[in-house]
Design a protein around this motif. Structure first.
Motif, PDB file in Angstrom:
ATOM      1  N   LEU A 360      28.326  46.377  38.884  1.00  0.00           N
ATOM      2  CA  LEU A 360      27.326  46.759  37.881  1.00  0.00           C
ATOM      3  C   LEU A 360      27.991  47.362  36.646  1.00  0.00           C
ATOM      4  O   LEU A 360      27.601  47.080  35.520  1.00  0.00           O
ATOM      5  CB  LEU A 360      26.334  47.772  38.475  1.00  0.00           C
ATOM      6  N   ILE A 361      28.998  48.215  36.859  1.00  0.00           N
ATOM      7  CA  ILE A 361      29.572  48.941  35.728  1.00  0.00           C
ATOM      8  C   ILE A 361      30.543  48.073  34.943  1.00  0.00           C
ATOM      9  O   ILE A 361      30.429  47.921  33.738  1.00  0.00           O
ATOM     10  CB  ILE A 361      30.270  50.245  36.197  1.00  0.00           C
ATOM     11  N   SER A 362      31.533  47.464  35.654  1.00  0.00           N
ATOM     12  CA  SER A 362      32.551  46.780  34.863  1.00  0.00           C
ATOM     13  C   SER A 362      32.508  45.264  35.022  1.00  0.00           C
ATOM     14  O   SER A 362      33.456  44.583  34.678  1.00  0.00           O
ATOM     15  CB  SER A 362      33.933  47.318  35.216  1.00  0.00           C
ATOM     16  N   GLY A 363      31.408  44.755  35.573  1.00  0.00           N
ATOM     17  CA  GLY A 363      31.244  43.309  35.625  1.00  0.00           C
ATOM     18  C   GLY A 363      32.039  42.661  36.746  1.00  0.00           C
ATOM     19  O   GLY A 363      32.836  43.294  37.421  1.00  0.00           O
ATOM     20  N   GLU A 364      31.822  41.357  36.913  1.00  0.00           N
ATOM     21  CA  GLU A 364      32.397  40.658  38.048  1.00  0.00           C
ATOM     22  C   GLU A 364      33.900  40.464  37.913  1.00  0.00           C
ATOM     23  O   GLU A 364      34.589  40.194  38.878  1.00  0.00           O
ATOM     24  CB  GLU A 364      31.703  39.308  38.234  1.00  0.00           C
ATOM     25  N   GLY A 365      34.411  40.611  36.709  1.00  0.00           N
ATOM     26  CA  GLY A 365      35.828  40.367  36.479  1.00  0.00           C
ATOM     27  C   GLY A 365      36.719  41.335  37.234  1.00  0.00           C
ATOM     28  O   GLY A 365      37.876  41.038  37.525  1.00  0.00           O
ATOM     29  N   ARG A 366      36.175  42.504  37.533  1.00  0.00           N
ATOM     30  CA  ARG A 366      37.019  43.535  38.146  1.00  0.00           C
ATOM     31  C   ARG A 366      37.130  43.401  39.670  1.00  0.00           C
ATOM     32  O   ARG A 366      37.815  44.196  40.292  1.00  0.00           O
ATOM     33  CB  ARG A 366      36.443  44.922  37.811  1.00  0.00           C
ATOM     34  N   VAL A 367      36.432  42.437  40.230  1.00  0.00           N
ATOM     35  CA  VAL A 367      36.382  42.365  41.687  1.00  0.00           C
ATOM     36  C   VAL A 367      37.760  42.123  42.298  1.00  0.00           C
ATOM     37  O   VAL A 367      38.122  42.714  43.309  1.00  0.00           O
ATOM     38  CB  VAL A 367      35.387  41.279  42.129  1.00  0.00           C
ATOM     39  N   GLY A 368      38.566  41.281  41.629  1.00  0.00           N
ATOM     40  CA  GLY A 368      39.909  41.007  42.131  1.00  0.00           C
ATOM     41  C   GLY A 368      40.727  42.285  42.204  1.00  0.00           C
ATOM     42  O   GLY A 368      41.433  42.536  43.185  1.00  0.00           O
ATOM     43  N   GLN A 369      40.582  43.128  41.167  1.00  0.00           N
ATOM     44  CA  GLN A 369      41.322  44.398  41.160  1.00  0.00           C
ATOM     45  C   GLN A 369      40.837  45.298  42.287  1.00  0.00           C
ATOM     46  O   GLN A 369      41.626  46.016  42.896  1.00  0.00           O
ATOM     47  CB  GLN A 369      41.118  45.108  39.822  1.00  0.00           C
ATOM     48  N   LEU A 370      39.541  45.250  42.533  1.00  0.00           N
ATOM     49  CA  LEU A 370      38.969  46.087  43.595  1.00  0.00           C
ATOM     50  C   LEU A 370      39.568  45.667  44.940  1.00  0.00           C
ATOM     51  O   LEU A 370      39.875  46.505  45.787  1.00  0.00           O
ATOM     52  CB  LEU A 370      37.444  45.912  43.617  1.00  0.00           C
ATOM     53  N   LEU A 371      39.748  44.354  45.099  1.00  0.00           N
ATOM     54  CA  LEU A 371      40.335  43.844  46.339  1.00  0.00           C
ATOM     55  C   LEU A 371      41.741  44.386  46.526  1.00  0.00           C
ATOM     56  O   LEU A 371      42.117  44.836  47.605  1.00  0.00           O
ATOM     57  CB  LEU A 371      40.382  42.321  46.270  1.00  0.00           C
ATOM     58  N   ILE A 372      42.514  44.337  45.448  1.00  0.00           N
ATOM     59  CA  ILE A 372      43.901  44.805  45.550  1.00  0.00           C
ATOM     60  C   ILE A 372      43.920  46.310  45.779  1.00  0.00           C
ATOM     61  O   ILE A 372      44.699  46.826  46.571  1.00  0.00           O
ATOM     62  CB  ILE A 372      44.694  44.381  44.296  1.00  0.00           C
ATOM     63  N   PHE A 373      42.979  47.005  45.125  1.00  0.00           N
ATOM     64  CA  PHE A 373      42.859  48.458  45.312  1.00  0.00           C
ATOM     65  C   PHE A 373      42.612  48.773  46.789  1.00  0.00           C
ATOM     66  O   PHE A 373      43.211  49.681  47.359  1.00  0.00           O
ATOM     67  CB  PHE A 373      41.708  48.974  44.443  1.00  0.00           C
ATOM     68  N   SER A 374      41.749  47.978  47.427  1.00  0.00           N
ATOM     69  CA  SER A 374      41.453  48.234  48.845  1.00  0.00           C
ATOM     70  C   SER A 374      42.723  48.072  49.680  1.00  0.00           C
ATOM     71  O   SER A 374      42.956  48.810  50.623  1.00  0.00           O
ATOM     72  CB  SER A 374      40.355  47.311  49.355  1.00  0.00           C
ATOM     73  N   GLN A 375      43.585  47.118  49.288  1.00  0.00           N
ATOM     74  CA  GLN A 375      44.831  46.925  50.037  1.00  0.00           C
ATOM     75  C   GLN A 375      45.800  48.088  49.828  1.00  0.00           C
ATOM     76  O   GLN A 375      46.490  48.504  50.744  1.00  0.00           O
ATOM     77  CB  GLN A 375      45.513  45.613  49.625  1.00  0.00           C
ATOM     78  N   VAL A 376      45.818  48.628  48.605  1.00  0.00           N
ATOM     79  CA  VAL A 376      46.696  49.775  48.334  1.00  0.00           C
ATOM     80  C   VAL A 376      46.262  50.955  49.194  1.00  0.00           C
ATOM     81  O   VAL A 376      47.075  51.644  49.817  1.00  0.00           O
ATOM     82  CB  VAL A 376      46.656  50.165  46.834  1.00  0.00           C
ATOM     83  N   ILE A 377      44.943  51.169  49.257  1.00  0.00           N
ATOM     84  CA  ILE A 377      44.438  52.283  50.065  1.00  0.00           C
ATOM     85  C   ILE A 377      44.826  52.090  51.522  1.00  0.00           C
ATOM     86  O   ILE A 377      45.260  53.016  52.195  1.00  0.00           O
ATOM     87  CB  ILE A 377      42.909  52.371  49.916  1.00  0.00           C
ATOM     88  N   LEU A 378      44.708  50.844  51.983  1.00  0.00           N
ATOM     89  CA  LEU A 378      45.082  50.572  53.372  1.00  0.00           C
ATOM     90  C   LEU A 378      46.542  50.889  53.629  1.00  0.00           C
ATOM     91  O   LEU A 378      46.893  51.474  54.643  1.00  0.00           O
ATOM     92  CB  LEU A 378      44.839  49.099  53.700  1.00  0.00           C
ATOM     93  N   SER A 379      47.400  50.483  52.681  1.00  0.00           N
ATOM     94  CA  SER A 379      48.816  50.703  52.958  1.00  0.00           C
ATOM     95  C   SER A 379      49.166  52.186  52.899  1.00  0.00           C
ATOM     96  O   SER A 379      50.087  52.631  53.568  1.00  0.00           O
ATOM     97  CB  SER A 379      49.694  49.898  52.012  1.00  0.00           C
ATOM     98  N   MET A 380      48.378  52.964  52.167  1.00  0.00           N
ATOM     99  CA  MET A 380      48.598  54.413  52.166  1.00  0.00           C
ATOM    100  C   MET A 380      48.346  55.008  53.545  1.00  0.00           C
ATOM    101  O   MET A 380      49.016  55.928  53.980  1.00  0.00           O
ATOM    102  CB  MET A 380      47.639  55.101  51.188  1.00  0.00           C
ATOM    103  N   GLN A 381      47.361  54.463  54.236  1.00  0.00           N
ATOM    104  CA  GLN A 381      46.964  55.054  55.528  1.00  0.00           C
ATOM    105  C   GLN A 381      47.937  54.727  56.631  1.00  0.00           C
ATOM    106  O   GLN A 381      47.945  55.368  57.661  1.00  0.00           O
ATOM    107  CB  GLN A 381      45.618  54.464  56.015  1.00  0.00           C
TER     108      GLN A 381
END
Length: 625
Positions: A360-381
């Motif tokens: 909603l906020i930054s449009g559909e273009g940011r979804v790929g970044q969100l995916l990579i962000f989720s992977q970064v969070i996973l690797s932190m754990q």
């Protein structure tokens, strides 16, 4: 001595639900061990992995296949340690953490595990939404919301039992595998060239980043929790031979399942390398681009359709494991057992809300970044799950002869170090990027504090089990029994009897007399609920009230004749409130009520007085039925 253990087993509804011994042929027996690792392998081929595989393949061709292989071997070792922990100790990773680490630290570890599960679920939700978007042109936002509905499909599967769920997952995995087999057939990669990718090399620093991403996306923290609990769904004899057998079969289970996952990931990387890298497209990292380009470059739309189908299947299958892991983590760390339905909905909302907000906020273009962000969070754990795991399986006091051998131990620690260092570097780079992007002193301070906090926690996870070696603590599920102090309360002095002038009154009086002593005094109440009372809400001198009072007096006289001091009182309008007031007014020790003997529907229609009543009054309630 046999006692009910069900309360300290995570996933108690499926614990030891698959019997592996019942008069089966050897082959059948081996097969009955297979299954848990397939649920695990799902986490190894989720949409988050695919993004890193695509990036690796399109940028560096076949050069990074060895990273996939290496991370697969790491994963195999770690999952194997989990299975060992679960089989030998009969406890999962979360439960072991709970008995080893101090309370506050466990809480932090729990929060981290929950974040990891939410991050993983985020990847599944996005993957599924992207798949739906590509196949049917559904908006990402709707795709995300649709993925909320599929939680209920899985609840149904859970009802069918463990084996059915495993079969469902194995079916999905096979379908994903088929999709990519066909893709390979269409892409016709040069296998001699593919083989060169198995020689370790890191072309440049960007390749290192992607390599870390691949490793981070491969070994999933929640999978470690999951595997240590799932192996316990198999019922085995607790002797050395059976445990050794079980360990062996579970090893093969993991080896086969994880190598299938490796093949799927390798297929994606090879696909990206042979289709994109060869054609000079070196920056395909988004799933959408991959989809559109596949169709154009391979000259058939089947290539891209299959890719999208595989995405949806992967998203689907990963949701099962996320929820199961959530249940394990919650039960293990917090001893909180909530219904799987609620758990699914919570896990899903944690994943869906950020996804919806970002779209909603930054449009559909940011979804790929969100995916990579989720992977970064996973690797932190990851390190926070791996380090305790290695501590537990090398603990001779608890594991006995099944503690791991020095060589395995050395490898395990090496892997943990590699993972910790690489992930630390990955997080460091990401955080630097965020700080530069935000350009805000407050954000900078917060991020640095967070990073330092995590580093400190990491050091603590390594040290505490070593420092606490001296005193093992046993896990108690219930508070210790010694805390019960019984004092003689004497008999009930004053008993309130609530009558509703139905057939159950006779029982109510009967029980009231049975529970009383010679010096017990009674208060008989009836609540008038006539229409006029309902309307005015107070005592009205209507016909019903007068009749009720006469009738109540008869009951009071009967009790007096039995030699008990008795008072009587009519209440008006609100049953619950009036009875509670009478109890307070007379300082009652006990309340005796009748249950109307309604069934569920009638309870719904006539109101469940009893249930609401027990919350409203402060004294024990006796239900005569």
């Amino acid at each position: 001595m046999h006692h009910d253990d069900s309360h300290h087993k995570s996933l108690s509804d499926i614990h030891e639900s698959v019997d592996v011994n019942q008069g089966k042929s050897k082959f059948k027996k081996i097969l009955s061990f297979f299954g848990p690792a397939y649920l695990i392998s799902v986490g190894y081929m989720d949409p988050g992995n695919w993004a890193t595989d695509l990036a690796g393949g399109s940028q560096f061709g076949y050069a990074l296949i060895w990273v996939l292989l290496m991370s697969n071997i790491m994963a195999l070792l770690l999952q194997n340690l989990c299975a060992r922990l679960g089989i030998v100790r009969g406890k999962d990773l979360a439960q072991c953490n709970r008995e080893t680490y101090p309370k506050r630290m466990n809480f932090v570890l729990y929060i981290l595990a929950e974040i990891a599960i939410a991050a993983c679920d985020l990847a599944e939700v996005l993957g599924m939404a992207i798949g739906l978007n590509l196949l049917f042109g559904i908006d990402l936002l709707w795709g995300v919301l649709i993925s909320f509905a599929d939680t209920f499909l899985l609840l149904y599967l859970q009802k069918l039992g463990m084996r059915k769920m495993e079969l469902f997952i194995i079916g999905l995995i096979s379908l994903i595998g088929m999709c990519f087999l066909v893709e390979m057939f269409l892409a016709k990669p040069d296998f001699a060239e593919v083989a060169t990718g198995f020689i370790p090399s890191i072309p440049n620093s960007a390749a290192l980043y992607i390599a870390i991403g691949i490793i981070g996306a491969t070994v999933m923290p929640h999978n470690l929790y999951l595997h240590s609990a799932l192996v316990q769904t198999r019922k085995i004899d607790r002797n050395e031979v059976s445990i050794r057998k079980s360990l062996k079969y579970n090893f093969w289970d993991s080896a086969i399942a994880l190598n299938l996952a490796f093949l799927v990931n390798a297929a994606i990387l090879i696909l990206a390398a042979s289709v994109f890298h060869k054609n000079g497209m070196h920056d395909v990292a988004e799933l959408e681009d991959a989809y559109h380009l596949l169709g154009n470059l391979l000259g058939t739309e089947w290539a891209s359709k299959l890719f999208a189908v595989a995405l949806i299947l992967a998203g689907q299958s990963s949701t099962v494991t996320g929820t199961l892991a959530g249940q394990i983590v919650m039960e293990g760390y917090l001893r909180l057992r909530i219904s799987p339905t609620l758990r699914r909905i919570i896990t899903r909302l944690l994943a869906i809300i950020p996804a919806v907000l970002v779209i909603l906020i930054s449009g559909e273009g940011r979804v790929g970044q969100l995916l990579i962000f989720s992977q970064v969070i996973l690797s932190m754990q990851l390190a926070f799950a791996v380090i305790p795991l290695i501590h537990f399986v090398s603990d001779k006091a608890k594991m006995g002869i099944f503690a791991i051998k020095p060589l395995t131990k050395a490898f395990a620690w090496l892997i943990a170090t590699v993972i910790a260092v690489l992930n630390f570097k990955l997080v460091y780079d990401e955080v630097r990027g965020w700080i530069a992007e935000a350009n805000n002193p407050l954000v900078t301070v917060l991020l640095i504090l967070g990073a330092v906090g995590l580093l400190f926690l990491l050091i603590m996870t390594v040290l505490i089990p070593i420092l606490r070696k001296s005193k093992p603590i046993e896990l108690e599920v219930h508070p210790p029994f010694e805390t019960l102090h019984f004092e003689d309360k004497g008999s009930f002095k004053r008993v309130v009897i609530a009558l509703d002038f139905s057939s159950s009154d006779q029982k109510v009086i009967q029980y009231a007399l049975r529970l009383s002593h010679a010096d017990t005094s009674f208060v008989v109440v009836h609540i008038v609920e006539s229409a006029s009372v309902k309307y005015t809400g107070e005592s009205t001198d209507d016909f019903e009230s007068r009749q009720d009072l006469e009738r109540l007096k008869l009951y009071a006289d009967f009790l007096l004749s039995k030699g008990h001091q008795t008072e009587y009182e009519l209440g008006y309008n609100n049953r619950i409130k009036s009875i509670a007031e009478v109890c307070e007014k007379y300082h009652a020790d006990l309340l005796v009520v009748g249950s109307h003997g309604h069934t569920g529907v009638k309870d719904f229609v006539f109101g469940e007085t009893v249930n609401k009543l027990r919350h409203a009054v402060k004294v024990p309630v006796f239900i005569a039925q």
